[in-house]
Design a protein around this motif. Structure first.
Motif, short mmCIF file in Angstrom:
data_model
loop_
_atom_site.label_atom_id
_atom_site.label_comp_id
_atom_site.label_asym_id
_atom_site.label_seq_id
_atom_site.Cartn_x
_atom_site.Cartn_y
_atom_site.Cartn_z
N ALA A 108 -5.63 -1.16 0.49
CA ALA A 108 -6.21 -1.06 1.78
C ALA A 108 -7.16 -2.09 2.39
O ALA A 108 -6.89 -2.72 3.63
N LEU A 119 0.93 -1.24 -0.01
CA LEU A 119 0.04 -0.10 0.03
C LEU A 119 0.92 1.28 0.20
O LEU A 119 0.68 2.15 -0.97
N ALA A 153 2.64 1.85 -3.36
CA ALA A 153 1.59 2.29 -4.50
C ALA A 153 1.28 3.76 -4.05
O ALA A 153 1.08 4.47 -5.16
N ALA A 154 1.01 4.18 -2.87
CA ALA A 154 0.84 5.53 -2.70
C ALA A 154 2.20 6.40 -2.76
O ALA A 154 1.92 7.59 -3.37
N LEU A 157 -5.52 1.70 -4.76
CA LEU A 157 -5.34 1.97 -3.32
C LEU A 157 -6.17 1.18 -2.47
O LEU A 157 -6.17 0.77 -1.37
#
Length: 81
Positions: free
Chosen positions: A45, A27, A30-31, A41
């Motif tokens: 998540a 996560l 990717a963020a 996302l």
């Protein structure tokens, strides 16, 4: 560290050494890549929330809190207000 559980202390120490729960690391990666990088996302998540019984949800709250704090205190890039 004296104000939390032994498990939390272990997780914090591991994080300091660069280790983490794989869905959380996915996560965050990717963020960091930002919008348009092909990662969903919301899907990532949800994967975090499947860690343990409630640990994943707690981790997700912690990640959100930390990112919110970092974004609020980070200096603005030059030319942006």
């Amino acid at each position: 560290l004296h104000r939390t559980t032994a498990l939390s202390v272990t997780l914090l120490r591991d994080a300091r050494e660069g280790y983490g729960v794989p869905p959380v690391l996915d996560l965050l990666a990717a963020a960091r890549r930002g919008p348009g990088a092909g990662a969903d996302l919301a899907t990532l998540a949800r994967a975090v929330t499947r860690v343990g019984h409630s640990s994943g949800s707690d981790l997700l709250v912690g990640v959100r809190t930390a990112l919110t704090h970092l974004l609020a205190t980070a200096p603005s890039p030059r030319g942006l207000t």
